[in-house]
Each structure stands twice: as structure tokens, then as C-alpha cells.
Write an enzyme that holds these catalytic residues in place. Structure first.
Site, short mmCIF file in Angstrom:
data_model
loop_
_atom_site.label_atom_id
_atom_site.label_comp_id
_atom_site.label_asym_id
_atom_site.label_seq_id
_atom_site.Cartn_x
_atom_site.Cartn_y
_atom_site.Cartn_z
N ASP A 43 0.80 -1.22 0.00
CA ASP A 43 0.00 0.00 0.00
C ASP A 43 0.84 1.27 0.00
OD1 ASP A 43 0.65 -0.77 2.69
OD2 ASP A 43 -0.80 0.69 3.45
N GLU A 66 9.60 -10.17 -2.31
CA GLU A 66 10.63 -9.13 -2.48
C GLU A 66 12.04 -9.69 -2.56
OE1 GLU A 66 7.08 -7.17 -0.49
OE2 GLU A 66 8.23 -9.02 -0.18
N HIS A 129 1.12 0.93 10.29
CA HIS A 129 1.46 -0.47 10.10
C HIS A 129 2.77 -0.60 9.31
CE1 HIS A 129 -0.68 0.63 6.42
NE2 HIS A 129 -0.09 -0.38 5.82
N HIS A 130 3.30 -1.78 9.26
CA HIS A 130 4.61 -2.05 8.63
C HIS A 130 5.71 -1.25 9.32
CE1 HIS A 130 2.50 -4.40 5.80
NE2 HIS A 130 2.44 -3.58 4.77
N GLY A 426 26.85 -15.58 -1.98
CA GLY A 426 26.53 -16.99 -1.88
C GLY A 426 25.17 -17.31 -1.28
N ASP A 453 18.46 -29.15 -6.18
CA ASP A 453 17.14 -29.20 -5.57
C ASP A 453 17.06 -28.36 -4.30
OD1 ASP A 453 18.91 -30.97 -4.38
OD2 ASP A 453 17.50 -32.65 -4.28
N ASN A 480 19.28 -34.64 -6.11
CA ASN A 480 20.04 -35.65 -5.37
C ASN A 480 19.59 -35.74 -3.92
OD1 ASN A 480 21.22 -33.24 -4.49
ND2 ASN A 480 23.00 -33.49 -5.84
N GLY A 482 18.94 -33.61 -1.47
CA GLY A 482 19.42 -32.84 -0.32
C GLY A 482 20.46 -31.81 -0.69
N GLU A 486 26.51 -29.09 1.20
CA GLU A 486 26.68 -29.09 2.66
C GLU A 486 27.19 -30.44 3.15
OE1 GLU A 486 26.60 -26.27 3.47
OE2 GLU A 486 24.89 -25.15 2.71
#
Length: 583
Positions: A43, A66, A129-130, A426, A453, A480, A482, A486
Site C-alpha cells: 500500500d 521481495e 502499520h509495517h 553466496g 534441488d 540428489n 538434499g 553441505e
């Protein structure tokens, strides 16, 4: 003086016109070479969006959130040179700030316009608000001050000056800026310049330019083994042609940092390859680290651009940045990068007899080893990337997310390709949103997205916006099960690296039921070959099913080294089977 149907009335006596604040802002953004705006309606920005729609100044591309819009603006700016992002106060601004911070880290100029609290509410102390409901108005302004080169809250009195200042700063510094437009301000009339905005840098200080150019040219001319190391700023500041002209005249090898993939055409005779510390090809490391005159263009060393701190530039490296240069003990300010390179090129003698080693491009081990084998065999990372190598063509825009998809950095790229990745910041999922931006910036080029994925699940919904605008990228998704990157750091079999298994290839139909997009689920080389033969007259989505522990060797090694840096000698990575190791 009035404005009729969006057309300003010009006073013949003055070089000014009357426009509303919002119209002037949109006009200046368009004059800066931006034709699209990304964002989400709220708004506090709707009055500006209504002006945008009424005037047709920019094409609005509404994103799903956003954060994705900020990624799209980043991708757009990388190809277009500048981008616009429009959000709403607080909730929108903070959702976008991660992407804007990435633009700041990666030197990408984005103009973030935030529709904010009405000025009358600020002056009267009215709760809105916000906000954080504590009577403060500067919290988000202060947050953006940490990740932008300039900030401003517009008023009727400062709008002209601040709009021009922020747009010019973003363009000159190659960094994002933040502009708050109070929601009750956009329709107010102000006097604005009639002349278009001209983006230009102030010229270099003449004496500093002469001295700096002479110092660099003198060292290059006397060197036996000069070399040039290029980072992404060569692209951001538009000096790739100047770098190549200098290298050709002085017969100097040019290497690129991982953050500058495809900035130098790999077919250029003096292209040496990728420099990344000990992971570099031997001839590249030799050319850079043993150079007796290394000229670095915007180089910023960090873990992922130095082979986890295994790189070692010569102590007397000449560091050339956008507006300053270090030559030995001397620092030169107020000198423009493009003028420095042109001046040095003019000053150095033409070299015709320098012994140049042959820098034949060598694909990464995952691409070079072995044949493609049995087409019915289970698809592996090595076979996958070899097939992708054969799919590339001149002019492609390649986008790679973090993780195993960054193995695409090992591809040998044909001429005129662009490689888009967010290696420094990253933020996973960046590439999907960024794809929306690059498609808008260069719709006539072929766009290839490489994503895992895990990364895809963060920003998958933006494929719906891509379909909505009838864009036709090719999306390569590795499934794969996952976060494989990591697993190379920590938690090889840990539940925290597992993902819900989506029907990824079905999503185009979910996002747009009437789509003509082609989807493929590939499990073998033969499956992949069939998918790659599909005509790219619509969006193509290729989901490749991979073993959960199959990763390119370079990705595994980087993750293992990263674990040692991140967690130290007493970290859990030293326990048995805690992370994926090389075979």
C-alpha cells in the site's frame, strides 16, 4: 504550470518543467537506461506503481516476493548495467535486503525504491502499520545504510537533487542505493530539469592520471613475465575491451578470478584460464604467482577466489580499482579505471617477440575423464557435465547457483557467453530469481539455469513469473535428495541435509496449467540426450536424478577444505563419515 496526461508543460523561459515527484523519479530511472522494474505491490508504493502503469515509463515485473525481486534486479543489472527494485516499507524492504546486500558484495548497481510512511504521519507521530510501532522511522533506513552506497528520504524540497544523486552514485560506484518515497509525496508537483539525465563520470585528475599511467607503463615495459588478473569489476566498469587491447599490444597473458567467469572470451589468444590458488591449472598459477609485473583489475581475495587461501600474488602487484590504483608504495586517487587502461595501452610499446606459452583451455577433471559410456547407464555427475559441455553455444547466458551446480564453472565456454553467479555473497536460491532478471534484460539470448534441488526449493515459485512472461529458458535441476554441497562440509548422512522430494518436472504445469513447457525427468545418459535434443521454442525443464553422494571432485575438495577453515582443528568434521570425502 500543469502536467496533462503525463506530458510536462515546458516553460520557454526556463529549462525546467513541472512534474509530480513520482513521474520525475520514473523518468530519471528510464533515462538511466532501465526499462523494467521488479518488485511487489504494497500500500505504501501503490501510488508510484499506478503512475508507472499510467505512464508506461517502465515495464512492471511483479515477483512472488521481495527477496526474489531483489535477485531479479541483480541479474538484470549484471546484463543491463543498472536495475530498479520497488518495495514497500518495513516488511518489503527487509525481505529484499538480503538480495540488496548481495548486490553490494558483488558490486551490482541496483536502485531500490521503497514506498514508505507518509510524511504527515512522520511529522505528527502517527502510528502506522509495517513499522515497529515505537515512533521511530529510521530503523530500516539505517539497515540499508549498511548495504548501499547512498541513501535518501525524499521530500518536496530535495527530490530533484537526491534522485539524481542516488542514480548517479549507483552507476558510478557500481553499488546499490536506497531511496525512500513517502506515500503522500508521489503526486505532488515540483519543478524539475527539462534536460535528460546524463550518466558520466568526472574525468580523472590530470596529474594523477599521467603519473599513474607512466608508472604502470614503465613497469610493464620492463617486465620479462607480465600478467593480468581480472576480477568482476572489469565487467562492471565496462573495461573488458580495454583489458584485451592492452594484453594484445603487450602480449600479456590474462587470467580470471572465479568471480569473473566468461568476462574474458576464452577464445582470446592471450586468455590463460581460471586463477584460484592451488586449484588452478599449473600454467595459470605459474603465470600469475611468478609474474614480475602483475596487473590486477579489481581483484578481491577471499576463500572461494584463492583456493581457500592457497593463492599468493606477488608482493609488488599493481592493484587497479574503479577509481584508485596502488603501484608499489604509491596510491593514486581520482583516476578512472578506463582512462588508466587506455593510457597504459597507448604508452607501452607494441610487443611482437614475447615468448608466450600455449594456454590451451583444459576442461575440469569431471569433464575430461572418460567417455560417456553406456547410454542406459545411471546418470553420473561426470557424464552429466560432459553432455552439458556439448550443449553450449555462442551467446548463451549461464546462471549457476551455489552447490554442485557450480561445477558449470569448469565448462569451456564458447564466445560471447555470460556467466552469472553469486560467489561472494553466496545466497542459495539466488539463481532462480536472477534468471527472471537476465531474461528481461536480454530476451533474445538463450538462458541456461543450473540449480540443485536444495537451492531451487528456496525460490522455486519465481518459475511461475518466468512462465507468465512467456520466457523460454532451459532449467537444469539436479535432484540428489538434499544439500549435497553441505554434505561436503558436514553431515554426510545427517537429516538436516535432507529435503522433501518434490515432483520438480511437474511444476511448470502447476505454475501455469496452460503452459507449453517441456519437462523431462532424466536418469540415464540416453534420457539426457533426448532432453537436450528438444527444440528450445518454449521453456524446457530437465530434472536429473543423481546419487545423493555423487559430486564433482573439485566440489568435494572445496567443501572439505572449507570445513577445516570454518570449524578448526577440533571441529566435528574429523569424526568418521561426517562429511563426503573424495573417492
Amino acid at each position: 504550470m500543469t502536467v496533462t496526461a503525463g506530458r510536462p508543460a515546458v516553460s520557454p523561459a526556463r529549462e525546467s518543467v513541472t512534474m509530480t515527484v513520482g513521474e520525475f523519479l520514473l523518468r530519471r530511472i528510464r533515462e538511466a537506461g532501465i526499462s523494467h522494474a521488479f518488485g511487489v505491490p504494497g500500500d505504501y508504493n501503490l501510488e508510484l506503481l499506478q503512475q508507472l502503469e499510467d505512464s508506461g515509463t517502465l515495464e512492471w515485473i511483479g515477483a512472488c516476493n521481495e527477496l526474489n525481486a531483489s535477485y531479479a534486479a541483480d541479474g538484470y543489472a549484471r546484463l543491463n548495467g543498472l536495475a530498479a527494485l520497488i518495495v514497500t516499507n518495513g516488511v518489503g524492504a527487509l525481505s529484499a535486503i538480503n538480495g540488496v546486500a548481495g548486490s553490494y558484495a558483488e558490486h551490482v548497481p541496483v536502485i531500490c525504491v521503497c514506498g514508505s510512511i507518509p510524511l504527515r504521519s512522520m511529522e505528527r507521530g502517527l502510528g502506522m502499520h509495517h513499522t515497529t510501532a515505537d515512533g521511530t522511522w529510521d530503523r530500516f533506513f539505517g539497515a540499508y545504510a549498511q548495504v548501499t552506497a547512498a541513501q535518501a528520504r525524499l521530500t518536496p524540497h530535495n527530490a530533484v537533487t537526491e534522485i539524481d544523486r542516488l542514480i548517479t552514485t549507483a552507476w558510478q560506484e557500481k553499488l546499490p542505493v536506497y531511496l525512500e518515497l513517502p506515500s503522500d509525496l508521489a503526486y505532488l508537483d515540483i519543478e524539475v530539469p527539462a534536460v535528460p539525465l546524463v550518466l558520466e563520470e568526472p574525468p580523472s585528475d590530470p596529474e594523477r592520471l599521467r603519473s599513474c599511467t607512466a608508472a604502470i607503463a614503465g613497469r610493464l615495459s620492463a617486465a620479462k613475465s607480465p600478467a593480468i588478473l581480472v576480477d568482476s569489476d572489469a565487467d562492471r566498469f565496462g573495461v573488458v575491451g580495454e583489458v584485451m587491447a592492452l594484453a594484445e599490444k603487450a602480449q600479456v597473458p590474462v587470467a580470471v578470478a572465479p568471480t569473473a567467469m566468461a568476462v574474458i572470451d576464452q577464445a582470446f589468444p592471450y586468455y590463460a584460464g581460471l586463477y584460484n590458488g592451488k586449484t588452478s591449472q599449473p600454467h595459470v598459477r605459474e603465470a600469475i604467482e611468478n609474474s614480475d609485473c602483475l596487473l590486477s583489475i579489481g581483484y578481491r581475495p577471499l576463500d572461494l577466489t584463492t583456493g581457500n587461501f592457497t593463492g599468493s600474488l606477488p608482493a609488488d602487484t599493481i592493484h587497479v580499482r574503479g577509481h584508485s590504483v596502488d603501484v608499489g608504495d604509491d596510491n593514486y586517487q581520482a583516476v578512472r579505471l578506463i582512462e588508466i587502461l587506455r593510457g597504459v595501452t597507448d604508452a607501452v610499446p607494441q610487443v611482437t617477440n614475447r615468448a608466450m606459452p600455449q594456454f590451451a583451455p583444459s576442461p575440469s577433471p569431471s569433464l575430461a575423464a572418460g567417455a560417456r559410456g553406456d547410454g542406459s547407464a545411471k546418470l553420473t555427475q561426470a557424464a552429466y557435465w560432459r553432455a552439458i559441455q556439448g550443449y553450449l553455444r555462442s551467446g548463451d547466458v549461464l546462471l549457476a547457483d551455489g552447490g554442485t551446480s557450480y561445477a558449470s564453472a569448469g565448462l569451456h565456454l564458447p564466445p560471447d557467453c555470460t556467466f552469472v553467479a553469486q560467489l561472494i555473497w553466496g545466497s542459495i536460491g539466488y539463481s532462480v530469481g536472477s534468471l527472471l532478471g537476465t531474461l528481461a534484460a536480454a530476451p533474445d539470448r538463450r538462458h541456461l539455469l543450473f540449480v540443485g534441488d536444495g537451492s531451487f526449493q528456496l525460490t522455486a515459485q519465481e518459475v511461475s513469473t518466468i512462465l507468465r512472461h512467456d520466457y523460454k529458458p532451459v532449467i537444469f535441476l539436479i535432484n540428489n535428495g538434499g544439500y549435497l554441497i553441505e554434505r561436503c562440509y558436514m553431515g554426510k548422512t545427517a537429516r538436516f541435509n535432507d529435503l522433501a522430494n518434490w515432483a520438480y518436472a511437474d511444476l511448470p504445469k502447476v505454475f501455469r496449467p496452460d503452459t507449453t513447457a517441456q519437462s523431462f525427468v532424466v536418469k540415464t545418459v540416453a534420457d539426457l540426450d533426448k532432453a537436450l535434443s528438444a527444440p528450445n521454442d518454449t521453456l524446457i525443464f530437465i530434472e536429473a536424478i543423481m546419487d545423493p553422494f555423487d559430486a564433482p571432485a573439485a566440489i568435494i575438495e572445496n567443501g572439505n577444505n572449507g570445513a577445516d577453515i570454518d570449524y578448526g582443528p577440533r571441529g566435528p568434521q574429523h569424526r568418521d563419515n561426517m562429511l563426503l570425502r573424495p573417492i
